[in-house]
Design a protein around this motif. Structure first.
Motif, short mmCIF file in Angstrom:
data_model
loop_
_atom_site.label_atom_id
_atom_site.label_comp_id
_atom_site.label_asym_id
_atom_site.label_seq_id
_atom_site.Cartn_x
_atom_site.Cartn_y
_atom_site.Cartn_z
N VAL A 146 1.02 -1.63 0.10
CA VAL A 146 -0.14 0.24 0.17
C VAL A 146 0.72 1.05 -0.16
CG1 VAL A 146 -1.84 1.71 1.57
CG2 VAL A 146 -1.68 -0.93 0.99
N ALA A 147 1.93 0.90 1.19
CA ALA A 147 2.65 2.23 0.99
C ALA A 147 3.08 2.86 -0.77
CB ALA A 147 3.88 2.39 2.07
N ILE A 148 3.76 1.79 -1.11
CA ILE A 148 4.65 1.64 -1.99
C ILE A 148 3.66 2.18 -3.27
CG2 ILE A 148 5.44 0.47 -4.20
CD1 ILE A 148 6.79 -1.42 -2.51
N LYS A 149 2.52 1.81 -3.47
CA LYS A 149 1.46 2.22 -4.77
C LYS A 149 1.09 3.75 -4.05
CE LYS A 149 -3.08 0.98 -6.06
NZ LYS A 149 -4.25 -0.32 -5.51
N GLU A 150 0.47 4.07 -3.00
CA GLU A 150 0.33 5.19 -2.54
C GLU A 150 1.29 6.38 -3.02
OE1 GLU A 150 -1.86 6.01 1.10
OE2 GLU A 150 -3.32 4.76 0.18
N GLY A 151 2.78 5.58 -3.19
CA GLY A 151 4.62 7.14 -2.66
C GLY A 151 4.38 7.02 -2.00
N HIS A 152 4.43 6.62 -0.65
CA HIS A 152 4.99 6.79 0.63
C HIS A 152 6.16 7.14 0.61
CE1 HIS A 152 4.79 8.34 4.63
NE2 HIS A 152 5.53 7.18 4.63
N THR A 153 6.94 7.96 1.11
CA THR A 153 8.38 8.30 1.16
C THR A 153 9.13 6.93 1.98
OG1 THR A 153 8.55 10.17 -0.31
CG2 THR A 153 10.34 9.60 1.04
N PRO A 154 9.95 6.11 2.04
CA PRO A 154 10.28 5.27 2.90
C PRO A 154 11.16 6.05 4.48
CG PRO A 154 10.91 4.08 1.28
CD PRO A 154 10.68 5.76 0.80
N GLY A 155 10.38 5.70 5.37
CA GLY A 155 11.43 6.65 6.09
C GLY A 155 10.49 7.15 6.84
N TYR A 156 9.74 7.94 6.25
CA TYR A 156 9.09 9.61 6.91
C TYR A 156 7.29 8.46 7.70
CZ TYR A 156 11.66 13.32 4.41
OH TYR A 156 12.52 13.42 3.61
N PRO A 157 6.82 9.76 8.67
CA PRO A 157 5.86 9.25 9.29
C PRO A 157 4.24 8.99 8.13
CG PRO A 157 6.73 11.39 10.11
CD PRO A 157 7.63 10.82 9.22
N VAL A 158 4.06 8.29 7.81
CA VAL A 158 2.41 8.43 8.30
C VAL A 158 1.78 8.67 8.52
CG1 VAL A 158 0.26 6.49 7.39
CG2 VAL A 158 2.57 5.53 6.95
N LYS A 159 0.98 10.12 7.73
CA LYS A 159 -0.32 10.66 8.16
C LYS A 159 -0.65 9.97 9.13
CE LYS A 159 -3.43 14.19 6.83
NZ LYS A 159 -4.16 14.66 5.67
N PRO A 160 -1.70 10.36 10.30
CA PRO A 160 -2.38 9.93 11.16
C PRO A 160 -3.65 10.15 10.41
CG PRO A 160 -1.54 11.61 12.12
CD PRO A 160 -0.70 11.53 10.80
N ASP A 161 -4.37 9.72 10.31
CA ASP A 161 -6.15 9.53 9.50
C ASP A 161 -6.74 8.29 9.33
OD1 ASP A 161 -8.08 10.24 8.43
OD2 ASP A 161 -6.96 10.88 6.28
N HIS A 162 -7.50 7.51 9.97
CA HIS A 162 -7.79 6.93 10.49
C HIS A 162 -8.93 6.89 8.72
CE1 HIS A 162 -7.43 6.09 14.03
NE2 HIS A 162 -7.27 5.09 13.94
N ASN A 163 -9.06 7.03 8.15
CA ASN A 163 -10.29 7.30 6.66
C ASN A 163 -8.55 6.86 5.39
OD1 ASN A 163 -12.59 8.03 7.12
ND2 ASN A 163 -11.69 10.41 7.35
N SER A 164 -6.87 7.14 6.13
CA SER A 164 -6.30 6.54 5.24
C SER A 164 -6.03 5.04 5.97
CB SER A 164 -5.02 7.23 5.70
OG SER A 164 -4.35 6.52 4.25
N PHE A 165 -6.46 3.79 4.10
CA PHE A 165 -5.93 2.41 4.45
C PHE A 165 -4.49 2.79 4.32
CE2 PHE A 165 -4.77 -1.73 2.91
CZ PHE A 165 -5.47 -2.31 3.47
#
Length: 134
Positions: A31-50
């Protein structure tokens, strides 16, 4: 390995719990790769985000896995009641699996109910091991 024979369910649950954690890691990574999340950075706290929920699923399981492993060892090597240790380890696993599914699906109440059930499994495993010493 006669010592381990009565605890086959607990040992199976240990392996299944490991598999469950591996699946959680893979889901969070994909999911992180698919959403383009940069490794090492925190994930935005949002329960609406898978992605956030997937990361939290793994983190929540990771919070209790050490206790599960230690209580399983404690129970087996204390020659505790195999029946109770197997039942409580199964309760832990089923409730963690349910927690995972409910968290992925964003079913907040069901997720909140499954969490204390996993604690009951852990506490039961500890008490089962402790009783063997009394």
């Amino acid at each position: 390995m006669e010592l381990f024979e009565p605890y086959k369910i607990t040992i199976l649950v240990s392996g299944l719990t490991g598999l469950m954690m591996l699946i959680q890691i893979l889901i969070a990574d994909v999911v992180a790769i698919k959403e383009g999340h940069t490794p090492g950075y925190p994930v935005k706290p949002d329960h609406n985000s898978f992605l956030f929920r997937a990361v939290r699923v793994h983190a929540n399981t990771n919070e209790s896995i050490a206790a599960f492993v230690l209580f399983a060892f404690f129970g087996v090597f204390s020659a505790s009641s195999a029946l109770y240790l197997n039942v409580f380890s199964a309760i832990y696993f089923v409730s963690r699996l349910a927690h995972m599914c409910f968290y992925y699906g964003n079913f907040k109440l069901a997720r909140s109910i499954s969490f204390p059930l996993s604690l009951i499994g852990l506490i039961g495993m500890f008490i089962t091991g402790l009783i063997a010493w009394i």
